[in-house]
Design a protein around this motif. Structure first.
Motif, PDB file in Angstrom:
ATOM      1  N   ILE A   1     -22.926-111.401 -57.887  1.00 50.73           N
ATOM      2  CA  ILE A   1     -24.201-110.700 -57.742  1.00 50.73           C
ATOM      3  C   ILE A   1     -24.742-110.323 -59.122  1.00 50.73           C
ATOM      4  CG2 ILE A   1     -25.480-108.817 -56.670  1.00 50.73           C
ATOM      5  CD1 ILE A   1     -24.209-110.598 -54.624  1.00 50.73           C
ATOM      6  N   CYS A   2     -24.038-109.453 -59.834  1.00 50.47           N
ATOM      7  CA  CYS A   2     -24.493-109.073 -61.171  1.00 50.47           C
ATOM      8  C   CYS A   2     -23.300-108.595 -61.962  1.00 50.47           C
ATOM      9  CB  CYS A   2     -25.543-107.972 -61.091  1.00 50.47           C
ATOM     10  SG  CYS A   2     -26.082-107.413 -62.720  1.00 50.47           S
ATOM     11  N   HIS A   3     -23.012-109.240 -63.073  1.00 53.62           N
ATOM     12  CA  HIS A   3     -21.816-108.885 -63.836  1.00 53.62           C
ATOM     13  C   HIS A   3     -21.976-107.612 -64.660  1.00 53.62           C
ATOM     14  CE1 HIS A   3     -23.052-111.483 -67.556  1.00 53.62           C
ATOM     15  NE2 HIS A   3     -24.036-110.777 -67.084  1.00 53.62           N
ATOM     16  N   VAL A   4     -23.170-107.012 -64.617  1.00 54.31           N
ATOM     17  CA  VAL A   4     -23.348-105.713 -65.266  1.00 54.31           C
ATOM     18  C   VAL A   4     -22.503-104.669 -64.536  1.00 54.31           C
ATOM     19  CG1 VAL A   4     -25.019-103.854 -65.680  1.00 54.31           C
ATOM     20  CG2 VAL A   4     -25.625-106.211 -66.209  1.00 54.31           C
ATOM     21  N   ILE A   5     -22.316-104.905 -63.240  1.00 54.57           N
ATOM     22  CA  ILE A   5     -21.501-103.989 -62.446  1.00 54.57           C
ATOM     23  C   ILE A   5     -20.196-104.695 -62.072  1.00 54.57           C
ATOM     24  CG2 ILE A   5     -21.365-102.681 -60.292  1.00 54.57           C
ATOM     25  CD1 ILE A   5     -24.310-102.199 -60.500  1.00 54.57           C
ATOM     26  N   PRO A   6     -19.131-104.401 -62.801  1.00 52.30           N
ATOM     27  CA  PRO A   6     -17.869-105.088 -62.564  1.00 52.30           C
ATOM     28  C   PRO A   6     -17.187-104.575 -61.305  1.00 52.30           C
ATOM     29  CG  PRO A   6     -17.604-103.454 -64.294  1.00 52.30           C
ATOM     30  CD  PRO A   6     -19.028-103.386 -63.857  1.00 52.30           C
TER      31      PRO A   6
ATOM     32  N   ASP B   1     -16.777-114.313 -43.185  1.00 51.75           N
ATOM     33  CA  ASP B   1     -15.954-115.152 -44.055  1.00 51.75           C
ATOM     34  C   ASP B   1     -15.519-114.336 -45.273  1.00 51.75           C
ATOM     35  OD1 ASP B   1     -18.217-114.900 -45.547  1.00 51.75           O
ATOM     36  OD2 ASP B   1     -18.882-116.968 -45.234  1.00 51.75           O
ATOM     37  N   GLU B   2     -14.797-114.994 -46.187  1.00 56.03           N
ATOM     38  CA  GLU B   2     -14.232-114.284 -47.332  1.00 56.03           C
ATOM     39  C   GLU B   2     -15.311-113.725 -48.264  1.00 56.03           C
ATOM     40  OE1 GLU B   2     -10.827-113.778 -47.842  1.00 56.03           O
ATOM     41  OE2 GLU B   2     -10.669-114.572 -45.799  1.00 56.03           O
ATOM     42  N   ALA B   3     -16.498-114.341 -48.244  1.00 55.33           N
ATOM     43  CA  ALA B   3     -17.567-113.867 -49.126  1.00 55.33           C
ATOM     44  C   ALA B   3     -17.950-112.430 -48.812  1.00 55.33           C
ATOM     45  CB  ALA B   3     -18.793-114.772 -48.994  1.00 55.33           C
ATOM     46  N   ALA B   4     -17.722-112.044 -47.572  1.00 60.82           N
ATOM     47  CA  ALA B   4     -18.051-110.661 -47.191  1.00 60.82           C
ATOM     48  C   ALA B   4     -17.216-109.672 -47.999  1.00 60.82           C
ATOM     49  CB  ALA B   4     -17.817-110.457 -45.694  1.00 60.82           C
ATOM     50  N   LEU B   5     -15.954-110.047 -48.269  1.00 58.91           N
ATOM     51  CA  LEU B   5     -15.085-109.177 -49.060  1.00 58.91           C
ATOM     52  C   LEU B   5     -15.635-109.003 -50.472  1.00 58.91           C
ATOM     53  CD1 LEU B   5     -11.649-110.596 -47.893  1.00 58.91           C
ATOM     54  CD2 LEU B   5     -12.463-108.263 -47.512  1.00 58.91           C
ATOM     55  N   THR B   6     -16.062-110.117 -51.063  1.00 62.05           N
ATOM     56  CA  THR B   6     -16.648-110.069 -52.401  1.00 62.05           C
ATOM     57  C   THR B   6     -17.885-109.184 -52.421  1.00 62.05           C
ATOM     58  OG1 THR B   6     -15.933-112.356 -52.623  1.00 62.05           O
ATOM     59  CG2 THR B   6     -17.397-111.491 -54.318  1.00 62.05           C
ATOM     60  N   ARG B   7     -18.730-109.397 -51.424  1.00 60.33           N
ATOM     61  CA  ARG B   7     -19.954-108.619 -51.356  1.00 60.33           C
ATOM     62  C   ARG B   7     -19.654-107.129 -51.236  1.00 60.33           C
ATOM     63  NH1 ARG B   7     -25.395-109.175 -49.972  1.00 60.33           N
ATOM     64  NH2 ARG B   7     -25.082-111.134 -51.070  1.00 60.33           N
TER      65      ARG B   7
ATOM     66  N   ILE C   1     -31.073-105.141 -55.553  1.00 59.89           N
ATOM     67  CA  ILE C   1     -30.325-105.995 -56.472  1.00 59.89           C
ATOM     68  C   ILE C   1     -29.936-107.308 -55.807  1.00 59.89           C
ATOM     69  CG2 ILE C   1     -28.169-106.205 -57.775  1.00 59.89           C
ATOM     70  CD1 ILE C   1     -28.327-103.140 -58.186  1.00 59.89           C
ATOM     71  N   VAL C   2     -29.394-107.237 -54.593  1.00 56.16           N
ATOM     72  CA  VAL C   2     -28.966-108.483 -53.951  1.00 56.16           C
ATOM     73  C   VAL C   2     -30.168-109.340 -53.581  1.00 56.16           C
ATOM     74  CG1 VAL C   2     -26.819-107.448 -53.118  1.00 56.16           C
ATOM     75  CG2 VAL C   2     -28.800-107.532 -51.601  1.00 56.16           C
ATOM     76  N   THR C   3     -31.303-108.694 -53.299  1.00 57.11           N
ATOM     77  CA  THR C   3     -32.522-109.449 -53.011  1.00 57.11           C
ATOM     78  C   THR C   3     -32.993-110.196 -54.260  1.00 57.11           C
ATOM     79  OG1 THR C   3     -33.163-107.832 -51.348  1.00 57.11           O
ATOM     80  CG2 THR C   3     -34.884-109.285 -52.166  1.00 57.11           C
ATOM     81  N   VAL C   4     -32.998-109.499 -55.389  1.00 60.14           N
ATOM     82  CA  VAL C   4     -33.374-110.144 -56.651  1.00 60.14           C
ATOM     83  C   VAL C   4     -32.431-111.314 -56.926  1.00 60.14           C
ATOM     84  CG1 VAL C   4     -33.447-109.851 -59.152  1.00 60.14           C
ATOM     85  CG2 VAL C   4     -34.456-108.111 -57.679  1.00 60.14           C
ATOM     86  N   ARG C   5     -31.161-111.058 -56.738  1.00 60.85           N
ATOM     87  CA  ARG C   5     -30.149-112.101 -56.957  1.00 60.85           C
ATOM     88  C   ARG C   5     -30.449-113.342 -56.132  1.00 60.85           C
ATOM     89  NH1 ARG C   5     -26.190-113.725 -60.305  1.00 60.85           N
ATOM     90  NH2 ARG C   5     -27.624-115.461 -60.196  1.00 60.85           N
ATOM     91  N   GLU C   6     -30.819-113.137 -54.874  1.00 60.32           N
ATOM     92  CA  GLU C   6     -31.013-114.271 -53.972  1.00 60.32           C
ATOM     93  C   GLU C   6     -32.323-115.009 -54.201  1.00 60.32           C
ATOM     94  OE1 GLU C   6     -30.339-112.320 -50.289  1.00 60.32           O
ATOM     95  OE2 GLU C   6     -28.163-112.286 -50.589  1.00 60.32           O
ATOM     96  N   HIS C   7     -33.327-114.309 -54.750  1.00 62.87           N
ATOM     97  CA  HIS C   7     -34.643-114.943 -54.869  1.00 62.87           C
ATOM     98  C   HIS C   7     -35.070-115.245 -56.297  1.00 62.87           C
ATOM     99  CE1 HIS C   7     -35.222-114.546 -50.649  1.00 62.87           C
ATOM    100  NE2 HIS C   7     -35.129-113.242 -50.677  1.00 62.87           N
TER     101      HIS C   7
END
Lengths: 133, 133
Positions: B125-130, A40-46, A66-72
């Motif tokens: 995810i994290c706005h520290v990294i634009p 989906d479009e979220a993949a582009l953002t990621r 980082i993404v793990t911290v973000r999710e948990h």
DNA sequence: CTAAACCCTCCCCTGCGCTGGAGGGTCAAG
DNA sequence: CTTGACCCTCCAGCGCAGGGGAGGGTTTAG
């Protein structure tokens, strides 16, 4: 969208996208009945984030953290700031090392212009590189 | 002398010495009837050269080229000078890249101090990294 | 119906300089 | 005779970010 379209839209290769999934920086997408990945479009953002983080010198392992911290645990900003701090220190060190090496190389190279190859004996291999001992 | 003594006298490991032989930077020595390697003093000289060349940033493949030139075509000085020249150019490029990266990292890190983690949303995810896009 | 383009998993390869281990032989002392 | 310190070869792996290709299945246009 299928993986090929995601690849062309991001400028990445299909191989890289599958690798990112295995590396844990791109979440595993839904699958069609055929087994094809369906993004989906979220993949582009990621992927934009992944690329920005890579451009800042972070490794895929760090990006996964980082993404793990973000999710948990919520916003990973403090974690990211610490990572950037570490990288800055590391970069300073590596730049200093490379700069010293470059000066040594230039010094050797300049010295070589004043040496005569005929003065170079077999045991020394090459007197352009002094063994100092 | 046997490989262990050569190792202690040079500060290298036994493993590294065998690796250097396989890499073609240290000539294969005589063997005793037992199959043990038996080095002479020339090995010490050679290893001093290898270490000096490594300290100048040359790879084992390049060092192997140098000793090959030495053994077949006489003084490799001109070849070595060209190698050093290439390395200097390469180092300049890498230093410039790392310096640019360091400044970007510092810029991000300093900016992070002025951001509030609460402003950071999940999709970013994290706005520290634009992501700039 | 068929050909082309697309997708899947799986495994190996790259460069660099080694290091570690398995599974053996050798040699000297006690 | 045995223990321990050496030594041998060969195989595997590290870290990094994927790339190459085999050997299949799927979709889509003509």
């Amino acid at each position: 969208m299928r993986i090929g379209e995601l690849a062309t839209r991001t400028g990445l290769t299909v191989k890289a996208l599958r690798f990112y999934e295995a590396a844990g920086v791109l979440p595993a997408p839904e699958r069609r009945p055929s087994g094809y990945r369906d993004y989906d479009e979220a993949a582009l953002t990621r992927l934009r984030f992944v690329r920005a983080a890579q451009a800042a010198g972070l490794t895929l392992a760090e990006i996964r953290q980082i993404v793990t911290v973000r999710e948990h645990h919520g916003p990973p900003c403090r974690h990211v700031t610490a990572l950037l701090e570490d990288h800055a220190v590391d970069l300073d060190r590596r730049i200093a090392e490379l700069t010293a090496l470059r000066e040594e190389v230039r010094r050797l190279r300049d010295r070589a212009d004043r040496l005569d190859p005929a003065d170079c004996d077999t045991t020394a291999i090459c007197h352009v590189i002094p063994t100092d001992g």
